[in-house]
Write an enzyme that holds these catalytic residues in place. Structure first.
Site, PDB file in Angstrom:
ATOM      1  N   ARG A 169       0.829  -1.206   0.000  1.00 55.42           N
ATOM      2  CA  ARG A 169       0.000   0.000   0.000  1.00 55.42           C
ATOM      3  C   ARG A 169       0.863   1.255   0.000  1.00 55.42           C
ATOM      4  NH1 ARG A 169      -3.116  -3.845   2.532  1.00 55.42           N
ATOM      5  NH2 ARG A 169      -4.906  -4.340   1.190  1.00 55.42           N
ATOM      6  N   ASP A 327      -6.854 -14.160   1.615  1.00 53.75           N
ATOM      7  CA  ASP A 327      -7.895 -13.386   2.302  1.00 53.75           C
ATOM      8  C   ASP A 327      -8.709 -12.548   1.333  1.00 53.75           C
ATOM      9  OD1 ASP A 327      -5.470 -11.865   1.898  1.00 53.75           O
ATOM     10  OD2 ASP A 327      -6.404 -10.258   3.064  1.00 53.75           O
ATOM     11  N   GLU A 328      -9.910 -12.239   1.755  1.00 49.50           N
ATOM     12  CA  GLU A 328     -10.786 -11.254   1.115  1.00 49.50           C
ATOM     13  C   GLU A 328     -10.898 -11.449  -0.392  1.00 49.50           C
ATOM     14  OE1 GLU A 328     -10.341  -7.506   4.192  1.00 49.50           O
ATOM     15  OE2 GLU A 328      -8.897  -7.656   2.552  1.00 49.50           O
ATOM     16  N   TRP A 394      -6.679 -14.080  11.515  1.00 47.32           N
ATOM     17  CA  TRP A 394      -6.821 -12.621  11.602  1.00 47.32           C
ATOM     18  C   TRP A 394      -8.253 -12.193  11.889  1.00 47.32           C
ATOM     19  CZ3 TRP A 394      -9.496  -9.046   8.529  1.00 47.32           C
ATOM     20  CH2 TRP A 394     -10.117  -9.552   7.372  1.00 47.32           C
ATOM     21  N   ASP A 421      -2.591  -0.890  12.668  1.00 50.37           N
ATOM     22  CA  ASP A 421      -3.180   0.239  11.948  1.00 50.37           C
ATOM     23  C   ASP A 421      -4.367   0.820  12.704  1.00 50.37           C
ATOM     24  OD1 ASP A 421      -4.306  -2.293  11.282  1.00 50.37           O
ATOM     25  OD2 ASP A 421      -5.392  -1.402   9.606  1.00 50.37           O
ATOM     26  N   TRP A 469      -0.883  -2.778   8.519  1.00 51.68           N
ATOM     27  CA  TRP A 469      -1.364  -2.448   7.175  1.00 51.68           C
ATOM     28  C   TRP A 469      -1.207  -0.947   6.979  1.00 51.68           C
ATOM     29  CZ3 TRP A 469      -1.830  -6.677   4.510  1.00 51.68           C
ATOM     30  CH2 TRP A 469      -2.188  -7.871   5.161  1.00 51.68           C
ATOM     31  N   THR A 470      -0.728  -0.550   5.808  1.00 53.12           N
ATOM     32  CA  THR A 470      -0.253   0.825   5.669  1.00 53.12           C
ATOM     33  C   THR A 470      -1.097   1.695   4.737  1.00 53.12           C
ATOM     34  OG1 THR A 470       1.303   0.212   3.905  1.00 53.12           O
ATOM     35  CG2 THR A 470       2.111   0.130   6.190  1.00 53.12           C
ATOM     36  N   GLU A 471      -2.364   1.346   4.539  1.00 54.00           N
ATOM     37  CA  GLU A 471      -3.198   2.226   3.728  1.00 54.00           C
ATOM     38  C   GLU A 471      -3.147   3.663   4.234  1.00 54.00           C
ATOM     39  OE1 GLU A 471      -4.141  -0.715   4.920  1.00 54.00           O
ATOM     40  OE2 GLU A 471      -5.601  -1.732   3.620  1.00 54.00           O
TER      41      GLU A 471
END
Length: 766
Positions: A169, A327-328, A394, A421, A469-471
């Site tokens: 990200r 995931d997702e 998670w 995050d 997570w770095t959004e």
């Protein structure tokens, strides 16, 4: 965990209560398994050598790391030399007879003659050196230092002590990654889970497929070239850079586990090679955070592509474990694809979840054939988990419980408990991240072995891991703020036996660690210790004086305060009970450690009528109907940490609670136009639309509820700057009421964030 290791851990734990109870505090994090203290201690000065056996390169490396840290954090230059020592010395020695059983264990003994660290293996010797460094940096200061006479026997509780860094990200330079590795090593963490591919960027050079980095490593931000956004954003690591980082981590006894996400989070790859996708069309590299729809297709060509990628990944990363995500993966494209449906029928698979299980199993078999093991997020349990898989849980802890009961190894990494995050506090001066806050204490209290597992099932718990997570972390300062000091809490939960973990003892050891951060220019968060200055706003407005209450999140430190505008210090009054001040006034407060060192920067609060009538972005609350919260900056790739705005992407609406409306004639709102760059997948149906009267919409102020009486309608600007102030008259009311501030802008357009909202009395310019 081996029977020998289990027995030793239990023995050390049983000794810990007596040993620690008989000892003075040592400022070491994580707390060793066993500590006793006796004797006069050892004075370390510039003439004290660090001694290693001749020819022991590993011991010499640990010694050089220790010497470098001492020079940087204590300004004390210690020389490394070969044995034998001719006088008092710090000795690092590998010894097969060291009184520890684990390869990561060590013994450390301090007497008047010096400090001796022994271990059976180089990892244990390195960790012993890190403890020695902490013993020699007990507080702020430089030069000579006296180390207490301690005897330590130590080894870790878990063999997976992990931290996940998301470089997809936002991209981190190799020096920034090394900074993270250095801090992990100092905290005795040993697994760097490196998230290298996602919808927003492909960060690893794959020589057979150059388009992955030529195209997939770069995105065009929303508003590119405007308001500080670059024309394009991205970057990637060459294979030589990755080899160097892997070697650097290995030198610090950290294994780098790469993650190549599949079958979802594949948009950057599909943007590079459209034939890998389901539709065959080339999407852009995504600028939207969240859950994007692009999946890999399931034909033989794509499977071979991913095997080729894994070949190059395995050549770069010697880790036994390779993470494949899982995931997702929203299955809409698979469901709509005739080719995928035909493939499912060919493989006799009952549904798309089984298709994903088959897909992941192909990767698992390929990795196993090359002597590696697959790790995946807990979605790999859906449709039947591949037999070889290790599960990283998670979505809470249930995935770990289910997988362990099925006989799979697991790593606990639940959201939100171990998601860095998430904000550290709900303070007005906090930076970006998800809500609700995950505090330092909540990290410290996390228990990695679920109580639902019996003893045999608990053996499958490899350990625990925090994820960043770095959004919403566009700079390394954001990353450091999110990581520290919560990494200290994680480290102690992952390393120390349960019997020696003590929240209050941890707090007592933390000031020395904060000093080490400052010496290394690590931008840690002081949120847990920052002073909260609280008043009853409406009572203060009515009386002209305020009853002030002070506190901080951790409940630690002596709170000193002033009311005359000066900066508080040790000589300032100590807070003991609420106190009164006459308006206007400025209250400043700071938490001090026992030695008088500040635990946080001093905070201040202006107590005057305009300030009391103002609610900041964090002081407002969600409108009823959704508890989602996110704190963001005006641009996704901001280079500074302020300003930031709390928003709800599902309902662009905020509540100003308990507004005292007597004599109020207007409202002023400082706001920002924000990109609506959020991929919500099936949750998009939850977004609330508020119909406006103009194409760009308005900010509507309603009383008591979001369906209550309209008090003001403030048109939103059609263009210009993305930060602006709205002003307008407010229909006259009396009493105390909640105010609903709702943006009626179209849900296909931007979001709006409120920085602050101020009530303006009659006769005052808004």
């Amino acid at each position: 965990m081996s029977p020998t290791r289990t027995t030793l851990c239990l023995a050390l734990a049983s000794l810990a209560t007596f040993a620690h109870g008989a000892s003075a505090r040592i400022d070491v994090i994580p707390m060793p398994a066993q500590v006793t203290e006796s004797g006069e201690g050892f004075a370390v000065g510039a003439q004290t050598p660090i001694v290693v056996d001749a020819g022991d390169a590993q011991a010499r490396h640990s010694a050089e790391v220790l010497a470098s840290l001492m020079a940087r954090t204590r300004h004390l230059d210690l020389k490394v030399q070969q044995a034998p020592a001719t006088g008092a010395a710090i000795v690092l020695k590998r010894d097969a007879a060291a009184p520890v059983a684990d390869v990561e264990g060590y013994a450390l003994d301090v007497t008047t003659k010096g400090m001796v660290v022994t271990a059976r293996d180089e990892a244990g010797l390195f960790y012993g050196a890190m403890t020695a460094w902490q013993l020699m940096t007990p507080a702020q200061g430089e030069g000579d230092v006296r180390v207490p006479a301690v005897h330590i026997r130590d080894e870790p509780r878990f063999r997976w002590r992990g931290f996940m860094l998301d470089s997809a990200r936002h991209f981190w330079t190799t020096d920034e990654v090394r900074t993270v590795i250095d801090q992990m090593a100092q905290h005795k963490l040993n697994v760097l889970h490196w998230h290298l591919t996602d919808d927003q960027g492909w960060r690893i050079e794959i020589k057979k497929y150059p388009e992955l980095t030529r195209i997939g490593a770069w995105r065009t931000p929303p508003g590119a070239g405007q308001n500080g956004e670059p024309q394009r954003y991205g970057g990637f690591y060459t294979q030589d850079e990755i080899r160097a980082i892997v070697a650097y981590a290995a030198d610090r006894h950290i294994t780098v586990v790469p993650e190549i996400d599949m079958p979802g989070h594949a948009q950057a790859a599909v943007a590079s090679y459209p034939e890998l996708g389901v539709t065959g069309k080339r999407p852009p590299v995504s600028v939207d955070w969240g859950v994007n729809p692009y999946l890999y297709n399931v034909d033989d060509h794509t499977i071979r592509f991913l095997e080729d990628v894994l070949d190059e990944v395995m050549a770069l990363f010697p880790s036994t474990y390779i993470h494949v995500g899982g995931d997702e993966a929203v299955k809409d494209q698979w469901q709509a694809s005739a080719a995928v449906q035909a493939r499912m029928r060919e493989l006799k698979l009952k549904d798309e979840n089984a298709m994903q299980s088959w897909f992941i199993e192909q990767m698992g078999q390929y990795l196993a054939a090359h002597g590696r093991r697959l790790v995946g997020w807990d979605e790999v349990l859906e449709g039947g988990v591949p037999p070889s898989a290790t599960v990283m849980s998670w979505r809470g802890t249930q995935g770990a419980i289910s997988a362990a009961k099925l006989g799979h190894d697991v790593v606990l990494s639940p959201a939100p408990q171990l998601y860095l995050d998430h904000l550290q506090s709900d303070r007005e001066d906090e930076t970006t991240g998800r809500m609700p806050p995950m505090t330092l204490e909540s990290y410290y209290g996390f228990e990695a072995v679920p109580k639902e597992l019996d003893a045999s099932q608990a053996k499958h718990v490899l350990g625990m891991q925090a994820n960043l997570w770095t959004e919403h972390m566009p700079t390394m300062r954001h990353v450091e703020h999110a990581m520290f000091p919560r990494m200290d809490a994680l480290a102690e939960a992952a390393w120390s036996p349960v019997a020696v973990r003590d929240w209050h003892g941890f707090l007592g050891r933390l000031p020395a660690q904060l000093a080490r951060y400052r010496a290394q220019d690590i931008g840690y968060a002081d949120s847990a210790f920052a002073a909260n200055i609280e008043v009853d706003r409406n009572a203060a407005i009515a009386r002209g004086e305020a009853n002030v209450t002070l506190s901080n999140q951790a409940g630690y430190g002596a709170l000193h305060y002033t009311t005359d505008g000066t900066t508080p210090a040790a000589a300032s009054p100590v807070y003991a009970k609420p106190f009164m001040v006459t308006l206007p006034a400025t209250v400043k407060a700071v938490a001090l450690a026992a030695d008088g060192a500040p635990l946080a920067e001093a905070r201040q609060r202006a107590l005057d009528l305009p300030s009391l009538r103002t609610r900041g972005t964090a002081e407002m609350v969600n409108c009823p109907g959704s508890d989602f919260g996110l704190r963001v900056q005006p641009t996704p790739d901001a280079t500074s940490m302020k300003p930031s705005y709390v928003i709800n992407v599902f309902d662009n609406c905020r509540m100003y609670p308990a507004a005292k409306l007597d004599g109020i004639a207007g409202i002023r709102v400082d706001a920002a136009r924000l990109p609506r760059n959020y991929a919500l997948a099936h949750d998009a149906k939850l977004v609330v639309a508020h119909k406006g009267g103009t194409p760009q919409g308005e900010l509507v102020v309603r009383m008591d509820s979001c369906k209550g009486k309209t008090l003001a309608t403030l048109p939103l600007p059609a263009g210009g700057t993305d930060r602006f102030t709205l002003k307008g008259a407010l229909a006259t009311q009396a009493g105390v009421h909640d105010l609903c501030l709702v943006f009626t802008s179209p849900v296909t357009g931007p979001l709006y964030g409120i920085g602050s909202a101020t009530l303006v009395p009659a006769g005052t310019a808004p």
